[in-house]
Design a protein around this motif. Sequence first.
Motif, mmCIF file in Angstrom:
data_model
loop_
_atom_site.group_PDB
_atom_site.id
_atom_site.type_symbol
_atom_site.label_atom_id
_atom_site.label_comp_id
_atom_site.label_asym_id
_atom_site.label_seq_id
_atom_site.Cartn_x
_atom_site.Cartn_y
_atom_site.Cartn_z
ATOM 1 N N GLY A 320 0.796 -1.222 0.000
ATOM 2 C CA GLY A 320 0.000 0.000 0.000
ATOM 3 C C GLY A 320 0.823 1.264 0.000
ATOM 4 N N ILE A 321 2.152 1.141 0.189
ATOM 5 C CA ILE A 321 3.046 2.304 0.227
ATOM 6 C C ILE A 321 3.932 2.312 -1.006
ATOM 7 C CG2 ILE A 321 4.941 3.400 1.484
ATOM 8 C CD1 ILE A 321 3.733 2.312 4.065
ATOM 9 N N LEU A 335 0.694 6.643 -1.440
ATOM 10 C CA LEU A 335 -0.076 5.408 -1.317
ATOM 11 C C LEU A 335 -0.381 4.799 -2.682
ATOM 12 C CD1 LEU A 335 -2.632 6.700 1.359
ATOM 13 C CD2 LEU A 335 -0.558 5.325 1.778
ATOM 14 N N SER A 336 -0.685 3.519 -2.690
ATOM 15 C CA SER A 336 -0.999 2.824 -3.937
ATOM 16 C C SER A 336 -2.447 3.013 -4.364
ATOM 17 C CB SER A 336 -0.704 1.322 -3.784
ATOM 18 O OG SER A 336 0.644 1.112 -3.447
ATOM 19 N N THR A 339 -6.840 5.852 -0.427
ATOM 20 C CA THR A 339 -7.355 5.530 0.915
ATOM 21 C C THR A 339 -6.820 6.449 2.012
ATOM 22 O OG1 THR A 339 -5.574 3.906 1.147
ATOM 23 C CG2 THR A 339 -7.720 3.099 0.368
ATOM 24 N N GLY A 340 -6.225 7.566 1.632
ATOM 25 C CA GLY A 340 -5.571 8.436 2.600
ATOM 26 C C GLY A 340 -6.439 8.838 3.779
ATOM 27 N N ILE A 343 -7.150 5.957 6.159
ATOM 28 C CA ILE A 343 -5.989 5.610 6.975
ATOM 29 C C ILE A 343 -5.793 6.630 8.093
ATOM 30 C CG2 ILE A 343 -3.470 5.368 6.948
ATOM 31 C CD1 ILE A 343 -3.780 4.269 4.063
ATOM 32 N N ASP A 360 -4.237 10.169 -2.060
ATOM 33 C CA ASP A 360 -3.238 9.106 -2.136
ATOM 34 C C ASP A 360 -1.924 9.477 -1.457
ATOM 35 O OD1 ASP A 360 -2.488 11.045 -3.947
ATOM 36 O OD2 ASP A 360 -1.904 9.620 -5.523
ATOM 37 N N VAL A 386 -2.384 0.617 7.188
ATOM 38 C CA VAL A 386 -2.404 0.640 5.721
ATOM 39 C C VAL A 386 -2.838 -0.724 5.184
ATOM 40 C CG1 VAL A 386 -0.976 0.831 3.640
ATOM 41 C CG2 VAL A 386 -0.690 2.484 5.509
ATOM 42 N N ARG A 390 -6.374 -1.437 3.217
ATOM 43 C CA ARG A 390 -6.222 -1.990 1.864
ATOM 44 C C ARG A 390 -6.980 -3.327 1.731
ATOM 45 N NH1 ARG A 390 -2.778 -1.490 -2.465
ATOM 46 N NH2 ARG A 390 -2.101 -3.388 -3.511
#
Length: 394
Positions: A320-321, A335-336, A339-340, A343, A360, A386, A390
Amino acid sequence: MSQSQWLERYQSALMRNFGVPKRVFVKGEGIHLWDADGKRFTDMFSGIAVGGLGHGHPAVTEAVASQMRTLGHISNLYASPPQIALAERLVSLTGEPSRVYFANSGTEANEAALKVTRLTGRTKIVAMTGSFHGRTMGALALTSTAKYRTPFEPLPGEVVFSPFNDVDALASVVDDTTAAVILETIQGESGVIPANSEFLTAAREITRVHGALLWVDEVQTGIGRCGEWLTSVADGVEADLITVAKGLGNGIPMGACLATGPAGELFTPGSHGSTFAGNPIAAAAGLAVLDTIATEGLLDNAHAMGRLIKESLLGLGNPGIREVRGRGLLLGVGLSDQTGSRIVDAMLDAGWIIQAPRPDVLRLAPPLIVDAKTVAEFVEVLDDMVRRVRNNDR
């Protein structure tokens, strides 16, 4: 009184520009905060990169209390020793002859710099896409983000936006009618996007060719946040205007516009002013901050802990990073996915404060006093959150 009770009172009394706060904090100490229900949080955001010394630092607390007992306010019709001493210290950070205008915030420091540019006899300003310089009308005119600008247009000034880190584009829009080019060495609100060295060097060369000022906004990057007093000075960029705030007062409203060389002579009596700016209490806080950063080796700590955070996060192998970028203790975790915000909420529930400037990207700006033990705990929790967020998307 419980948090829910405080929030009910908040919603009935305050304007809605900030929405509903996620927590009501009642106490801070070092790197920790406590909410109205007694839960403890670790602050890895420092109130938007403000509290470099953490909460309730004894040096700042004593300086403010002592100054208040001695002399609290006199207006700018007069001067005070802390104001003069702090101005001298800030001038020394530029490494060249400079003058200081004190303000109450980063936005106000930028408003002052904008007025300085007008005294060149030119009106055109070149700002960067992705920029953020404040919310007042002049500073907002220099800010490119549409969601901040659109409700308040038309905005003042003749502002042209040029792509960040694009030398050719900048060269094509700066001409002999340009008053100044304004840029950030790291665009914090845009997702912690660093300027590359070639772009900064070119910006200085281009502005010199056309007789324009180079204005560097270090409101977020300065005063130790990135492991340097001023990132532009550390990188050898000779700016005509530098604006600082945030970390300068460690929570006391404080900002400054530093003007070097001929730019420092453009303000004359009556050009600009502010009732509270540079008051003795804020100046005393600023001096205490600079002294503490120097004596406690916090510039070196910012570099060391920033590297530790980067290396630790990248070493997780977390899908995810994507990346970790930034400098010192101003970092962006790419982020991938988008979802910022989720998180951030998950981290808050777990007792950790961070922020997502973009869907992201996570933004980290822990106090300069953060230690390796806290970093290790943080990396472990962030890794877990994360992955959890995810996996919930699948």
